[in-house]
Design a protein around this motif. Structure first.
Motif, PDB file in Angstrom:
ATOM      1  N   ALA A  60      -1.974   0.837  -8.494  1.00 26.94           N
ATOM      2  CA  ALA A  60      -2.176  -0.201  -7.476  1.00 26.94           C
ATOM      3  C   ALA A  60      -3.580  -0.772  -7.641  1.00 26.94           C
ATOM      4  CB  ALA A  60      -1.998   0.371  -6.075  1.00 26.94           C
ATOM      5  N   MET A  61      -3.768  -1.981  -7.146  1.00 27.79           N
ATOM      6  CA  MET A  61      -5.068  -2.643  -7.254  1.00 27.79           C
ATOM      7  C   MET A  61      -5.793  -2.588  -5.913  1.00 27.79           C
ATOM      8  SD  MET A  61      -3.797  -5.907  -9.477  1.00 27.79           S
ATOM      9  CE  MET A  61      -5.398  -6.535  -9.920  1.00 27.79           C
ATOM     10  N   ALA A  62      -7.099  -2.814  -5.957  1.00 27.27           N
ATOM     11  CA  ALA A  62      -7.910  -2.892  -4.739  1.00 27.27           C
ATOM     12  C   ALA A  62      -8.991  -3.942  -4.959  1.00 27.27           C
ATOM     13  CB  ALA A  62      -8.545  -1.539  -4.408  1.00 27.27           C
ATOM     14  N   THR A  63      -9.593  -4.368  -3.874  1.00 31.10           N
ATOM     15  CA  THR A  63     -10.690  -5.325  -3.964  1.00 31.10           C
ATOM     16  C   THR A  63     -11.993  -4.575  -4.241  1.00 31.10           C
ATOM     17  OG1 THR A  63     -11.009  -5.179  -1.579  1.00 31.10           O
ATOM     18  CG2 THR A  63      -9.585  -6.951  -2.386  1.00 31.10           C
ATOM     19  N   GLU A  64     -13.000  -5.292  -4.721  1.00 28.00           N
ATOM     20  CA  GLU A  64     -14.322  -4.691  -4.922  1.00 28.00           C
ATOM     21  C   GLU A  64     -14.848  -4.190  -3.579  1.00 28.00           C
ATOM     22  OE1 GLU A  64     -16.147  -4.227  -7.689  1.00 28.00           O
ATOM     23  OE2 GLU A  64     -14.606  -5.098  -8.979  1.00 28.00           O
TER      24      GLU A  64
END
Length: 193
Positions: A60-64
């Motif tokens: 999964a991706m996440a924001t900085e």
């Protein structure tokens, strides 16, 4: 330090048994809380004094600027008969620089005779802003339906607006009614040419 790369998000998972994910929105404005669990299987063969970093892509991706907690167990194992020790020295979470997918990094060490560390269970919690989706593409239609009006061509007013997002359930307050709220993740206004 040598690396062992595993992937919980690939189909089928590579080197990870029973990977699970749970994603919920919390707070106002909503932030995304993601929980990841699984059993990493590095099959780390140690002999002497060895250190290695196990990297698990979580899928999964996440924001900085995301927040995280991570736990990896086999914390330490030793054997009185052979002076052998396995240890998980640390667990941390970062974004894979190639594609911003969340990655768990576990530093493990082994001291003693030849042995194999088969599995490490893990739990990761990540709190981030919702991922901003992108809208791309082209809208077209047959000229038989007409063309853009002067407001669109002359004054450059938007002809279309496209929103994408998701509907978030809002729990019912005491003596109230539950509801739902559309949370846009991306929006674009399009002008005619």
């Amino acid at each position: 330090m040598p690396k062992i790369d595993l992937d919980a998000g690939s189909k089928p998972p590579r080197g990870v048994d029973a990977p699970s994910q749970l994603h919920v929105f919390v707070g106002d404005p909503p932030r995304e809380l993601s929980i990841f669990t699984g059993v990493a299987a590095p099959e780390f063969e140690a002999g002497g004094q060895d250190r290695v970093e196990v990297r698990v892509r979580l899928g999964a991706m996440a924001t900085e600027g995301f927040g995280w907690t991570a736990q990896a167990a086999l914390a330490s194992i030793s054997n009185d008969d052979s002076d052998f020790t396995f240890a998980t020295d640390s667990a941390s979470v970062d974004l894979d620089p190639s594609d911003s997918v969340l990655r768990l990094k576990i530093a493990i060490a082994a001291i003693g005779g030849s042995s194999i560390l088969h599995r490490i269970s893990y739990t990761v919690h990540v709190l981030s802003d919702p991922i901003q989706a992108k809208i791309t593409g082209q809208i077209s239609w047959s000229k038989s339906f007409g063309g853009p009006t002067y407001l669109v061509t002359g004054e450059r007013k938007p002809m279309f607006r496209v929103d994408i997002g998701q509907t978030v359930a809002i729990p019912a307050p005491e003596h109230g009614v539950a509801g739902a709220q559309f949370v846009p993740q991306a929006s674009v206004s399009l002008s005619g040419r």
